[in-house]
Write an enzyme that holds these catalytic residues in place. Structure first.
Site, PDB file in Angstrom:
ATOM      1  CG  ASP A  39      -2.168   0.791   1.040  1.00  0.00           C
ATOM      2  OD1 ASP A  39      -3.261   0.204   1.124  1.00  0.00           O
ATOM      3  OD2 ASP A  39      -2.074   2.019   0.781  1.00  0.00           O
ATOM      4  CG  ASP A  64       2.327   4.287  -6.189  1.00  0.00           C
ATOM      5  OD1 ASP A  64       1.694   3.599  -7.022  1.00  0.00           O
ATOM      6  OD2 ASP A  64       2.021   5.449  -5.889  1.00  0.00           O
ATOM      7  CG  LEU A  84      -8.866  -4.921  -3.306  1.00  0.00           C
ATOM      8  CD1 LEU A  84      -8.054  -6.201  -3.212  1.00  0.00           C
ATOM      9  CD2 LEU A  84      -9.838  -4.842  -2.147  1.00  0.00           C
ATOM     10  CG  ASN A 110       4.295  -2.471 -12.535  1.00  0.00           C
ATOM     11  OD1 ASN A 110       4.869  -2.734 -13.599  1.00  0.00           O
ATOM     12  ND2 ASN A 110       4.380  -1.287 -11.951  1.00  0.00           N
ATOM     13  CE1 TYR A 156     -11.428   4.075  -8.730  1.00  0.00           C
ATOM     14  CE2 TYR A 156     -13.725   4.114  -9.411  1.00  0.00           C
ATOM     15  CZ  TYR A 156     -12.708   3.564  -8.645  1.00  0.00           C
ATOM     16  OH  TYR A 156     -12.964   2.489  -7.817  1.00  0.00           O
TER      17      TYR A 156
END
Ligand code: UDP
Length: 344
Positions: A39, A64, A84, A110, A156
């Protein structure tokens, strides 16, 4: 190549410090998995995982997914990889739209490459936002959506659509075994009080006696799914062994207007907060309700937690957070429309 051999199954949860991610981490640990959460703590919070301190089967790696994955991740062998990792609340994902888009494209790539290398099963959390402001109601997975590719939500919505594209291309090319869940509005304990979501805003406003912010006339609808139901759906989909099912909606089909939600919260809390109206954000979907026939047929899944019980648990959580933080408790992120800068 990973060198660690292991008997216990291991899962990577990117976005594991987030609201939904942390519940998934708990669920995986309870089912016997060793879990690594990755995270960047942009919207994830270490407090969501503090109850796991000292658990030898759990670790948190700060990083990241846009960046090359750290050695603490690539040096381990995973059976399952869950993505997520993305800010999901409009004020947060719009604060750095370039980062939001790249999180979904580069970050998903990734993680897919890691899944390919390790032959791990990969699950992407996509979103009902791929349906945009829908012309079909309720929304089945076959609906292709009505999304603005230039509006303030596009970073998004289009980012998640591109993430789905990448994920299914990896599957088509035989590079990874994938599952894609389309998540509809979800609520429950560990929502970030500063997320600016309608459920967190309204409950916190009601508990503190501050004005309740209704955007537009409040007639827009959403269908709210309790987080435990969602995690159950995610796990059933991840474990599904049949033919590639394509994306699967997981959400609670109980649809209500924003005004209905406000009424329920006011009754539940006994709050005397006044209601104020603010402008409806651009591209805010008018209606949203999942068609969950596929989840029912494929996974035998349906939402089981009634809204009243879910709101009670969520209200208890925020009340406890207020007590814990006292005057330092902060909540709310009132929506401010991002604007296009004038060309020089
Ligand atoms: N909303 C509202 N007041 C708030 C926050 C949100 O009326 O304080 C509205 C928002 O415009 C939208 C709905 O509630 O129509 C759900 O918003 P949220 O940000 O929770 O989720 P999303 O828009 O991503 O579905």
């Amino acid at each position: 190549m990973p060198t660690t051999s292991h008997e216990t199954k291991r899962a990577l949860v990117a976005g594991g410090a987030g609201f939904i991610g942390s519940h998934l981490v708990d669920r995986l640990l309870a089912s016997g998995y060793e879990v690594v959460a990755l995270d960047n703590l942009q919207t994830g919070r270490t407090t969501n995982l503090e109850h796991l301190a000292g658990d030898p089967r759990f670790s948190l790696v700060e990083g990241d997914i846009i960046d090359p994955l750290p050695r603490a991740i690539t040096g381990k062998r995973f059976d399952r990889i869950y993505n997520l990792a993305c800010a999901a609340s409009p004020p947060h994902y719009q604060a750095d739209p370039e980062h939001t888009m790249l999180t979904n494209v580069l970050g998903t790539r990734n993680l897919l490459r890691l899944a390919e290398e390790q032959r791990a099963r990969f699950l992407l959390t996509s979103t009902s936002e791929v349906y945009g402001d829908p012309e079909i109601h309720p929304q089945p997975e076959s609906y292709r959506g009505w999304v603005s590719c230039t509006g303030p939500r596009a970073c998004y919505d289009e980012g998640k659509r591109a993430a789905e594209t990448l994920t299914f291309d990896f599957a088509r090319l035989g590079r990874a075994d994938v599952r894609v869940v389309r998540i509809f509005n979800t609520y429950g304990p560990r929502m970030d009080p500063q997320d600016g979501r309608v459920v967190s805003n309204v409950i916190c406003q009601a508990l503190t006696g501050e004005p309740i912010t209704v955007y537009g006339d409040g007639s827009q609808t959403r269908s709210f799914c309790y987080v435990d139901d969602l995690v159950e759906g995610i796990e059933r989909l991840m474990a599904f062994e049949g033919e590639q099912p394509g994306p699967v909606n997981i959400g609670n089909p109980h649809e209500l207007t924003v005004c209905d939600l406000v009424e329920r919260v006011l009754t539940l809390t006994g709050s005397g907060s006044e209601i104020i109206r603010l402008p409806l954000p651009q591209d805010d979907p008018r209606r949203r309700k999942p068609d969950t026939s596929l989840a029912r047929a494929l996974l035998g899944w349906e939402a089981t937690v009634p809204l009243q019980a879910g709101l009670e648990a969520t209200t208890a959580y925020f009340a406890a957070e207020m007590k814990r933080h006292g005057p330092m408790f902060r909540f709310g992120a009132t929506y401010r429309e991002p604007t296009l800068a004038a060309a020089e």
